[in-house]
Design a protein around this motif. Structure first.
Motif, PDB file in Angstrom:
ATOM      1  N   SER A   1       0.857  -1.187   0.000  1.00  0.00           N
ATOM      2  CA  SER A   1       0.000   0.000   0.000  1.00  0.00           C
ATOM      3  C   SER A   1       0.895   1.239   0.000  1.00  0.00           C
ATOM      4  O   SER A   1       2.117   1.135   0.190  1.00  0.00           O
ATOM      5  N   ASP A   2       0.320   2.417  -0.206  1.00  0.00           N
ATOM      6  CA  ASP A   2       1.120   3.648  -0.224  1.00  0.00           C
ATOM      7  C   ASP A   2       1.854   3.845   1.099  1.00  0.00           C
ATOM      8  O   ASP A   2       3.041   4.201   1.117  1.00  0.00           O
ATOM      9  N   ASP A   3       1.166   3.603   2.210  1.00  0.00           N
ATOM     10  CA  ASP A   3       1.800   3.780   3.526  1.00  0.00           C
ATOM     11  C   ASP A   3       2.932   2.773   3.727  1.00  0.00           C
ATOM     12  O   ASP A   3       4.001   3.113   4.259  1.00  0.00           O
ATOM     13  N   GLN A   4       2.698   1.526   3.308  1.00  0.00           N
ATOM     14  CA  GLN A   4       3.732   0.503   3.457  1.00  0.00           C
ATOM     15  C   GLN A   4       4.949   0.825   2.580  1.00  0.00           C
ATOM     16  O   GLN A   4       6.095   0.658   3.011  1.00  0.00           O
ATOM     17  N   LEU A   5       4.699   1.326   1.371  1.00  0.00           N
ATOM     18  CA  LEU A   5       5.801   1.672   0.480  1.00  0.00           C
ATOM     19  C   LEU A   5       6.613   2.836   1.046  1.00  0.00           C
ATOM     20  O   LEU A   5       7.845   2.870   0.925  1.00  0.00           O
ATOM     21  N   ASP A   6       5.939   3.782   1.679  1.00  0.00           N
ATOM     22  CA  ASP A   6       6.655   4.877   2.337  1.00  0.00           C
ATOM     23  C   ASP A   6       7.593   4.331   3.413  1.00  0.00           C
ATOM     24  O   ASP A   6       8.736   4.792   3.555  1.00  0.00           O
ATOM     25  N   ASP A   7       7.126   3.353   4.180  1.00  0.00           N
ATOM     26  CA  ASP A   7       7.973   2.745   5.205  1.00  0.00           C
ATOM     27  C   ASP A   7       9.174   2.043   4.578  1.00  0.00           C
ATOM     28  O   ASP A   7      10.293   2.101   5.103  1.00  0.00           O
TER      29      ASP A   7
ATOM     30  N   GLU B   1       4.197 -10.205  14.638  1.00  0.00           N
ATOM     31  CA  GLU B   1       2.995 -10.383  15.457  1.00  0.00           C
ATOM     32  C   GLU B   1       2.126  -9.125  15.467  1.00  0.00           C
ATOM     33  O   GLU B   1       0.903  -9.207  15.594  1.00  0.00           O
ATOM     34  N   GLU B   2       2.767  -7.964  15.329  1.00  0.00           N
ATOM     35  CA  GLU B   2       2.024  -6.707  15.408  1.00  0.00           C
ATOM     36  C   GLU B   2       1.520  -6.218  14.050  1.00  0.00           C
ATOM     37  O   GLU B   2       0.537  -5.476  13.980  1.00  0.00           O
ATOM     38  N   ASP B   3       2.182  -6.617  12.987  1.00  0.00           N
ATOM     39  CA  ASP B   3       1.799  -6.117  11.668  1.00  0.00           C
ATOM     40  C   ASP B   3       1.878  -7.234  10.629  1.00  0.00           C
ATOM     41  O   ASP B   3       2.712  -7.212   9.724  1.00  0.00           O
ATOM     42  N   PRO B   4       0.989  -8.219  10.738  1.00  0.00           N
ATOM     43  CA  PRO B   4       1.034  -9.337   9.782  1.00  0.00           C
ATOM     44  C   PRO B   4       0.747  -8.895   8.349  1.00  0.00           C
ATOM     45  O   PRO B   4       1.235  -9.517   7.401  1.00  0.00           O
ATOM     46  N   ASP B   5      -0.036  -7.822   8.185  1.00  0.00           N
ATOM     47  CA  ASP B   5      -0.352  -7.353   6.829  1.00  0.00           C
ATOM     48  C   ASP B   5       0.911  -6.892   6.099  1.00  0.00           C
ATOM     49  O   ASP B   5       1.077  -7.137   4.901  1.00  0.00           O
ATOM     50  N   PHE B   6       1.792  -6.220   6.840  1.00  0.00           N
ATOM     51  CA  PHE B   6       3.023  -5.747   6.214  1.00  0.00           C
ATOM     52  C   PHE B   6       3.877  -6.931   5.778  1.00  0.00           C
ATOM     53  O   PHE B   6       4.440  -6.925   4.678  1.00  0.00           O
ATOM     54  N   HIS B   7       3.999  -7.935   6.609  1.00  0.00           N
ATOM     55  CA  HIS B   7       4.814  -9.100   6.265  1.00  0.00           C
ATOM     56  C   HIS B   7       4.200  -9.880   5.115  1.00  0.00           C
ATOM     57  O   HIS B   7       4.925 -10.426   4.271  1.00  0.00           O
ATOM     58  N   ALA B   8       2.877  -9.919   5.064  1.00  0.00           N
ATOM     59  CA  ALA B   8       2.220 -10.576   3.932  1.00  0.00           C
ATOM     60  C   ALA B   8       2.566  -9.842   2.636  1.00  0.00           C
ATOM     61  O   ALA B   8       2.856 -10.465   1.607  1.00  0.00           O
ATOM     62  N   ALA B   9       2.558  -8.500   2.685  1.00  0.00           N
ATOM     63  CA  ALA B   9       2.907  -7.705   1.503  1.00  0.00           C
ATOM     64  C   ALA B   9       4.375  -7.908   1.132  1.00  0.00           C
ATOM     65  O   ALA B   9       4.719  -7.994  -0.057  1.00  0.00           O
ATOM     66  N   LEU B  10       5.252  -8.002   2.143  1.00  0.00           N
ATOM     67  CA  LEU B  10       6.682  -8.182   1.896  1.00  0.00           C
ATOM     68  C   LEU B  10       6.948  -9.518   1.197  1.00  0.00           C
ATOM     69  O   LEU B  10       7.701  -9.590   0.215  1.00  0.00           O
ATOM     70  N   TYR B  11       6.301 -10.586   1.669  1.00  0.00           N
ATOM     71  CA  TYR B  11       6.513 -11.890   1.057  1.00  0.00           C
ATOM     72  C   TYR B  11       5.830 -11.998  -0.306  1.00  0.00           C
ATOM     73  O   TYR B  11       6.326 -12.690  -1.205  1.00  0.00           O
TER      74      TYR B  11
END
Length: 201
Positions: A27-33, A124-134
């Motif tokens: 997502s845009d926020d995840q890409l910024d990170d 554990e705190e941000d599974p959505d981010f790790h799903a996007a990373l993988y």
């Protein structure tokens, strides 16, 4: 090689990164990170971005220039397409690098430290981010497997054509053609001289 912290405008990714289809996983926020945890590498010809046998947790994106991939001293591939991602298997196998990546011209790369990303986004705190990373890595691996499969198909076709051409050059019986044999001239025995009978007087 010089390294700088990467600073970008929020929600405004540079065009080479927008050309990377796999980044659509974020997502845009995840890409910024992702970008905020990245560095810029300014490379001179001969600089090693990745060293064979080393262990590191970075994923790289080519922003400008050309690179070559070497195993030992042998060049096995080139990285020339702007936006091309390399080194992504570090996220999967956490093992030593299997090849070196060296700048063949002046080049600029974006280095994303995925270990740092995992630290600021605990699984554990941000599974959505790790799903996007993988998902990001899976898309990259699929694209490279497809490219490898296409290249293997081309090589197989070339080998088949070479074999057919070689087979077509041979005679039907499979024996190599030989030059016609020249007949040796037959030596005839010299004719015996015939003695004329003496005249009777």
């Amino acid at each position: 090689m010089k390294e700088f912290a990467y600073i970008h405008d929020e929600k405004n990714s540079p065009s080479p990164l927008r050309a990377v289809p796999a980044l659509a996983s974020f997502s845009d926020d995840q890409l910024d990170d992702v970008l905020n945890s990245s560095s810029l590498l300014q490379c001179e010809p001969g600089d090693h971005i990745i060293k064979e046998g080393s262990i590191d947790s970075r994923i790289y994106v080519l922003l400008s220039g050309e690179l070559e991939v070497r195993v030992g001293t042998k060049k096995v591939a080139a990285i020339t397409r702007i936006g091309e991602v390399f080194g992504e298997l570090a996220l999967v196998n956490h093992d030593k690098r299997l090849a070196s990546v060296i700048a063949s011209t002046k080049a600029v790369c974006l280095a994303v430290d995925q270990k740092f990303l995992q630290d600021i986004h605990p699984r554990e705190e941000d599974p959505d981010f790790h799903a996007a990373l993988y998902e990001f890595v899976a898309r990259l691996v699929v694209r490279k497997l497809e490219a490898t499969s296409r290249r293997l198909a081309e090589v197989e076709k070339e080998l088949r054509e070479l074999k057919e051409a070689k087979a077509g050059a041979k005679p039907v019986d499979g024996k190599a053609a030989s030059a016609p044999k020249l007949k040796r001239p037959v030596k005839r025995a010299p004719a015996k001289a015939v003695r004329k009978p003496a005249r009777v007087r």
